[in-house]
Structure formats: C-alpha cells, structure tokens
Enzyme design. Structure first.
Site, PDB file in Angstrom:
ATOM      1  N   HIS A   1       8.235  -3.068  -5.882  1.00 63.44           N
ATOM      2  CA  HIS A   1       7.467  -2.534  -5.272  1.00 63.44           C
ATOM      3  C   HIS A   1       7.989  -1.168  -4.687  1.00 63.44           C
ATOM      4  CE1 HIS A   1       4.205  -4.627  -3.488  1.00 63.44           C
ATOM      5  NE2 HIS A   1       4.913  -6.122  -3.872  1.00 63.44           N
TER       6      HIS A   1
ATOM      7  N   CYS B   1       2.260  -4.293  -8.753  1.00 64.72           N
ATOM      8  CA  CYS B   1       2.178  -5.863  -8.359  1.00 64.72           C
ATOM      9  C   CYS B   1       0.758  -5.838  -8.279  1.00 64.72           C
ATOM     10  CB  CYS B   1       2.914  -6.265  -6.802  1.00 64.72           C
ATOM     11  SG  CYS B   1       3.070  -7.495  -6.453  1.00 64.72           S
TER      12      CYS B   1
ATOM     13  N   GLU C   1       7.542   1.426  -2.843  1.00 65.63           N
ATOM     14  CA  GLU C   1       6.913   1.741  -1.809  1.00 65.63           C
ATOM     15  C   GLU C   1       8.201   1.361  -0.555  1.00 65.63           C
ATOM     16  OE1 GLU C   1       4.408  -1.893  -2.302  1.00 65.63           O
ATOM     17  OE2 GLU C   1       5.709  -0.422  -3.210  1.00 65.63           O
TER      18      GLU C   1
END
Length: 230
Positions: free
Chosen positions: A202, A85, A204
């Site tokens: 994302h 990002c 994560e």
C-alpha cells in the site's frame, strides 16, 4: 487533471488514496463503480479493500463490473492506472496485467511493514527512485501471493515488467523476506503499457508524514502529468 478512485462495494482504501493524493497536490475524486468513468479522468486508482467480500475469489466480481471496460479502454489510450492490494487483484482478474494473486502461503491475513526493491526506475511509478533502491511500505492482505506460470514469468522478467520485489533492508531477496510466498518475491508488475501497474503493498499508507514512513509517495507521483506523460 483528475484521478478517479473507483469505489466498489467493499472498497475500504479509497479514502486513504484520496487523502494521499491530495497531500501530493494531485486532484482526485472517488467514483462509484455504477456511475461509470468520468470523461475528464486522467488517471485511475483501483483501491484496496474487500470488493464484494472477496466472494468467488478476491477481485473476481469487481473485475466484471461494467466500469472495468471503461478502465481497460482508458488504459489502452495511455491513461495511468494503478491497482493496489484488492485493486491489484481486480487488475489481474480484468486482464490489465498478467498473473494472479491468491491465498498467502501462511494461510493467514498479514498486516505489517515490508521492504521492496525497485527493479526499474524508468517507469512513471518508479521515476522518483533509483534502480535497486529499497523502500518501506505496509501490506495488509490475505490473498497477496503472486502466481504465474514459470514460462510467462520468465517472459515478464525479460520484458522488464517486474516493478517491485520483496526484500530485506539491504535489498536481498529470498524466502525469508517473502511475506506471502509470491513467486520470485514479486510484489508489483506492469501491464502491456508502463502506465499500468498493480502492486500488493500500500503506497498510499506510506505517504502522509504524520502517520509513518513516506516511501510510497514516489509511486503515487506516477499520476503527475510530467511523470506519466499524460
């Protein structure tokens, strides 16, 4: 091994990355950008957020932090580097990868789950997937549209440096499943080395099983020593 997660003023996904890597039993620590890159660094995460409030343009100021010289040197030595990002924006701005991320076609901040098609499965970041596999991960950005001139994009395509594309759940691409207007539905690209990658979604945030899908785990496993070759 210790993965250094670089915290800039305005980073807000550094702790998410640390928690996700810990879940995968990958040692990681958050490093303040002014402190420089630790000597024992065996991987680098440029996390999401809004470094320096996205002044000038997203990632432009963080890309000029002195620690990015250390990151570029580490990347040149084969240390795995992942920009996510805002970290992807920083990666492009600092020359780790080509192209740029700019304002979404909608001119709005968008936060939603999207599907990605794995374009290559022979890189550290995609070794856990099959080529053409579709994974589900979230996005959260206002400047996620990937732009690059047509000739250079054609070269990246020929060089196999497009890592992920936005698609539907069946792997089909097109404008209807392109959340931000990225050229050719590109969601992630590789640098000159396959150990360097940036992506707008994302992974994560799609790693911990108690908070949603876990399709992003495979990306973060690129930091494991056997997968990354470090």
């Amino acid at each position: 091994m210790t993965v250094s997660i670089i915290r800039f003023g305005g980073s807000n996904c550094d702790r998410d990355a640390e928690r996700a890597l810990a879940h995968l039993d990958i040692d990681a620590e958050i490093v303040w950008h002014e402190d420089g890159l630790p000597e024992d660094t065996t991987g680098v995460v440029l996390p999401g957020g809004f470094s320096y409030g996205d002044y000038l343009r997203a990632g432009a100021m963080a890309a000029r932090s002195p620690i990015m010289a250390d990151v570029r040197e580490a990347a040149a030595d084969g240390v795995p580097v992942l920009g996510v990002c805002n970290g992807a924006q920083i990666g492009c701005e600092s020359g780790l990868t080509e192209g740029a991320f700019t304002t979404n076609e909608s001119a709005r901040f968008q936060c939603e789950h999207v599907y990605l098609r794995v374009e290559r499965a022979d890189t550290p970041w995609t070794a856990a997937y099959e080529e053409g596999e579709v994974i589900e991960v979230p996005i959260a950005h206002g400047e996620g549209r990937y732009e690059i001139d047509d000739d250079r994009l054609a070269e990246l395509e020929d060089e196999g440096r497009v890592l992920f594309r936005y698609c539907d759940e069946n792997g089909e691409t097109g404008p209807d499943v392109n959340p931000n207007g990225s050229k050719h539905n590109v969601a992630g690209v590789l640098g000159d080395r396959e150990s360097v990658a940036v992506l707008m979604p994302h992974p994560e945030r799609a790693t911990l099983p108690d908070v949603g899908p876990t399709d992003g785990q495979g990306v973060l496993r690129g930091f494991e020593s056997e997968a990354s070759g470090v």
